[in-house]
Each structure stands twice: as structure tokens, then as C-alpha cells.
Design an enzyme around this catalytic site. Structure first.
Site, short mmCIF file in Angstrom:
data_model
loop_
_atom_site.label_atom_id
_atom_site.label_comp_id
_atom_site.label_asym_id
_atom_site.label_seq_id
_atom_site.Cartn_x
_atom_site.Cartn_y
_atom_site.Cartn_z
N SER A 102 0.82 -1.21 0.00
CA SER A 102 0.00 0.00 0.00
C SER A 102 0.86 1.27 0.00
O SER A 102 1.58 1.52 -0.96
CB SER A 102 -0.95 -0.05 1.20
OG SER A 102 -1.86 1.01 1.15
N ASP A 243 -2.45 6.06 -3.38
CA ASP A 243 -1.38 5.35 -2.68
C ASP A 243 -0.96 4.16 -3.55
O ASP A 243 -1.47 3.98 -4.66
CB ASP A 243 -1.84 4.93 -1.28
CG ASP A 243 -2.97 3.92 -1.29
OD1 ASP A 243 -3.73 3.89 -2.28
OD2 ASP A 243 -3.10 3.15 -0.33
N ASP A 245 -1.46 0.94 -3.75
CA ASP A 245 -2.40 -0.05 -4.28
C ASP A 245 -3.73 0.57 -4.70
O ASP A 245 -4.67 -0.14 -5.08
CB ASP A 245 -2.64 -1.19 -3.27
CG ASP A 245 -3.11 -0.70 -1.91
OD1 ASP A 245 -3.18 0.53 -1.71
OD2 ASP A 245 -3.40 -1.55 -1.06
#
Ligand code: MG
Length: 463
Positions: A102, A243, A245
Site C-alpha cells: 500500500s 497510494d 495499491d
């Protein structure tokens, strides 16, 4: 309405899956075990995807190996945003695995496990996986039942099409947006999505690159300065950043200013309440700004609070809807927003499309929309101490006459302000949030809390 969700101890899984530094606590051996564990509890067809990190292919291969060994068939979806993977898992698969860390820096990677309904796996299943790994108690297939693997990158397009179909055709016609996927999982998706909605799209950091050469995978005020400049220079309506992901989306307004994520949540909540045919429920963690409550009240809607963590929000939304409640929106005050008519997970692409819808239908600029929100001032502090329980008891005692909510940490609600005192799940510090309509009320509430802490614990540091 208030409910308690009891958090149990998880060892490997944190609030958002398993994370670690490559070569240290995150490695292919762990991914292999996760693969075997998921194959044991969710036999069938499993989808796997990843973000752009350099360590991604090695972890995908290892997790795939574990799945195949338990007899699962694996569909390798390649690089794609996690909400795109979740979107296809809910229709066709027994589980999904996303290899991503992430927003963490490039030396990290991680594993998020998706259940057959498209939500991230809950605490019970995570604990079950940990127990399986602890005991190496896997159900391995015999030679004739070993699974097969195929590549299939159509998931991304299916996800884009589903979002586009949720909005009027060419709604973005005449609107310019700048997209900054930060070289991460949405490197192609969000630009394609906004083009499909009719926008003129300008991109920055849109090459897939797991060394994240331009900015960190965490989109914030510091890392998005080039995006802010580009929005100003191109006179775009707004900028979008994700971000690593792409389950989160954050925004830069038409003047190049960063939009604080709680304000983003409130604005999109307003648009959703406005378009909903009936009053409904918005679900969010106790750490979110009260702005969303003010917006909900305007539309006769209400807010249900959960512990901090998107899994708790998504699962609460599902369970309320299963009870027949009209759940219209949910999410966190960090740009991770959930649209239950689309799917029960945070969705950065959907947030980008919703922001476009908001700006176009209100026929005004994003900066004007931000200015129209009620005033709010939030203070965020961290108190480092080993004596967390003593700190919590002293705060609870000192404010015992006030409204306290113990869903996650201690939230003290006053008419004109609130505060949350919440221990970190993994490290020896306590986070404190204080919010009021104006700065001086927020600050004096913070001072009350601070003096209670200092009176009780002498050896703590506050930042
Ligand atoms: Mg994320």
C-alpha cells in the site's frame, strides 16, 4: 447507534494485511505458507494481483506455488489496483491475494487476503490462517489434483467499465484533470477511467516503477508538490493521487491546494446523501472528523462508528445492509472511501469518478466546495510511553462525567468538540485527535488532556 466489535490478537496480520521489509520479515517463504493456508481454507479458483514493487513477482510466484499445491486454480491478474482485484473476486473466485504494501516505502511489501465476497478477510479468518501456518496444517493435493495457473489481465477493464456505467455518459466532457498514480498499481487505470468518463487527462508519475523514483507511495502534502504545480499550470479542475495499491484517492483543488482527507470524505458524503432517494447510514471509524456527522444531519441521515480499520468499516456496512438498513456510504478520513452500491471495499478509482461527478453537477470549483464546508480544526498528537494502560485509565477517570465512547480507545464527545485517545496496535505510543469548530476550543481541550497525562506519567514524550 453504537456497536462493539471485539478485536482479537493477530500476530502476522495488522490492520491492513501482512506487511514487512523485503529480505527481513517479508519473504517468499511466508508468501508460500500464506498460499498454502488460503488454498486449504478456500479451495477453488483464486485470483492474484500485485502493485509495481520490485519484490512483487517473487512473492506472486511463491504464493501461487502454495495455492497450486493445495489444488487451487490460479488466475494471475498482473499489476492492478486492489479494488479492481476485489471487484472480480466477488463474482468469480473463492479468494484473492494482493501482493502490496500500500502506502509503505519501496523496501516493504505485503499480502492482503480477499475473501470470496470481495472484502478483505476479517479477524476470524486471519487468525485461522495464522493457526494453520503455526501448525503447518495444510491440506495438500495429490499429483492429479494440483492446480493450474493462467494469466488474465481483463480484470482492470471490467473494473473501469463498471465505474463508467455508474455515471451519466461523458460526464467529464470539457473537464481537465491531472492524475498522479505515483508509479503504483493505478499507473494506467485511473487515467483510462477518467478518459472513459470524457475528461481531458494529463498524467504525472504514470509509468509503472516499483522503485518509486518520483514520490513515496504515500500521497500527502509533501509528496504531491509536483502534482499541485501541474494542476495550477494546466488550469485543471482538480488533481487525483493514489497510494501504492490505489484503494485510497486524495485530491488537489483547482488552486493547487491539497484537500484534507476528512474534507474530501465530507464533500463526497454530501454528494451521495444528496443523490440518495432516502435518508441513510454512513459508516466510519471513531477517528474521523465530525464534519461527516454535520453533513449527514443536513440530509436526515446518520453516522455509525466502528473501530479504526477499513475492514471493520466494510464489514459493518455489509452487516447493516444484510439487516435491511439503507447503508449509502462509508470510509475513513484518509481518502479510503467505500461505495456500497459498487462494492464493499475502499476504492480509489470510484472516488476519482465521484469527485468528478460532484464538481460537474454542482457547477462550481472544488476550492469553492471546500470553502462551503462547516469550519473545523483538528489537532493530532502522539504520546510515547510504556505506561499505556495507566495513561488510558487516568484519562477515563478525569473525564468520567462526560460522554465516552469505547469502541476503539476512548472517544470523549462534547457538544462543540471531541477527542480520541487511542493506543497504537503495534508500538508503545498513544495517538490523540482533538477536533472542534475553531482552533482555540480544540487547543484548550488538548491542554486538558495533556495536563492529565503529564500529571500521571512523568516519563513520556509528546510530539
Ligand atoms: Mg492502500
Amino acid at each position: 447507534m453504537m456497536r462493539m466489535t471485539i478485536k482479537r490478537k493477530k500476530e502476522l496480520f495488522g490492520t491492513n494485511g501482512i506487511r514487512g521489509i523485503i529480505g527481513k520479515d517479508m519473504n517468499p517463504i511466508l508468501a508460500l505458507h500464506i498460499g498454502m493456508a488460503i488454498g486449504s481454507i478456500r479451495p477453488g479458483k483464486v485470483a492474484i494481483g500485485r502493485d509495481t514493487r520490485t519484490s512483487g513477482p517473487s512473492l506472486v510466484a511463491a504464493a501461487t506455488s502454495g495455492l497450486l499445491a493445495t489444488g487451487c486454480d490460479v488466475i494471475d491478474c498482473g499489476i492492478l489496483p486492489i479494488p479492481a482485484l476485489q471487484f472480480v473476486v466477488k463474482d468469480n473466485f473463492t479468494a484473492g491475494i494482493m501482493i502490496t504494501a500500500s502506502h509503505n516505502p519501496r523496501e516493504y511489501n505485503g499480502i492482503k487476503v480477499i475473501d470470496s465476497d470481495g472484502t478483505e478477510m476479517g479477524d476470524d479468518e486471519s487468525i485461522q490462517i495464522e493457526e494453520l501456518i503455526g501448525n503447518s496444517d495444510y491440506i495438500l493435493a495429490s499429483w492429479e489434483k494440483i492446480g493450474t495457473v493462467i494469466q488474465d489481465t481483463r480484470a482492470m477493464q471490467r473494473y473501469i467499465d463498471a465505474i463508467v456505467q455508474s455515471f451519466p455518459p461523458s460526464i467529464g466532457s470539457g473537464t481537465t484533470v491531472v492524475v498522479d498514480p505515483g508509479c503504483g498499481a493505478a499507473y494506467m487505470t485511473t487515467a483510462l477511467l477518467m478518459k472513459s468518463l470524457g475528461c481531458h487527462v494529463i498524467t504525472i508519475n504514470a509509468q509503472p516503477d516499483g522503485t518509486f523514483p518520483a514520490r513515496t507511495p504515500e500521497p500527502n502534502k509533501d509528496s504531491l508538490i509536483p502534482l499541485m504545480e501541474l494542476v495550477r499550470k494546466t488550469h485543471a479542475s482538480f488533481g487525483i493521487a493514489h497510494d501504492g495499491d490505489a484503494d485510497r484517492a486524495v485530491f488537489v483543488d483547482d488552486t493547487g491546494e491539497y484537500v484534507e482527507e476528512n474534507k474530501e470524505f465530507a464533500l463526497i458524503a454530501d454528494a451521495i446523501c444528496h443523490n440518495a432517494s432516502d435518508a441513510g447510514i454512513i459508516v466510519t471509524p471513531v477517528s474521523t472528523s465530525r464534519l461527516v456527522e454535520t453533513i449527514a444531519e443536513r440530509h436526515n441521515s446518520s453516522v455509525v462508528y466502528t473501530p479504526v480499520g477499513s475492514i471493520y468499516v466494510a464489514r459493518m456496512m455489509r452487516s447493516l445492509r444484510d439487516e435491511g438498513k439503507n447503508v449509502i456510504f462509508g470510509g475513513e478520513g484518509n481518502g479510503g472511501l467505500i461505495y456500497p452500491n459498487h462494492q464493499f471495499c475502499r476504492d480509489g478509482g470510484m472516488s476519482a469518478a465521484m469527485m468528478l461527478f460532484l464538481v460537474v453537477t454542482r457547477q462550481t470549483s472544488l476550492s469553492n466546495l471546500i470553502r462551503s464546508l462547516p469550519p473545523s480544526s483538528m489537532i493530532k498528537k502522539k504520546v510515547h510511553t510504556a505506561k499505556i494502560q495507566i495513561l488510558l485509565s487516568s484519562v477515563m477517570e478525569k473525564f468520567s462525567e462526560e460522554r465516552q465512547n469505547l469502541i476503539d480507545g476512548i472517544r470523549i464527545d462534547r457538544d462543540d468538540s471531541w477527542a480520541l485517545i487511542r493506543p497504537s496496535g503495534t508500538e508503545p505510543f498513544v495517538r490523540i485527535y482533538v477536533e472542534a469548530n475553531d482552533e482555540s476550543t480544540a487547543y484548550s481541550f488538548w491542554e486538558e488532556i495533556q495536563s492529565t497525562i503529564i500529571d500521571t506519567i512523568s516519563d513520556c514524550t509528546i510530539e
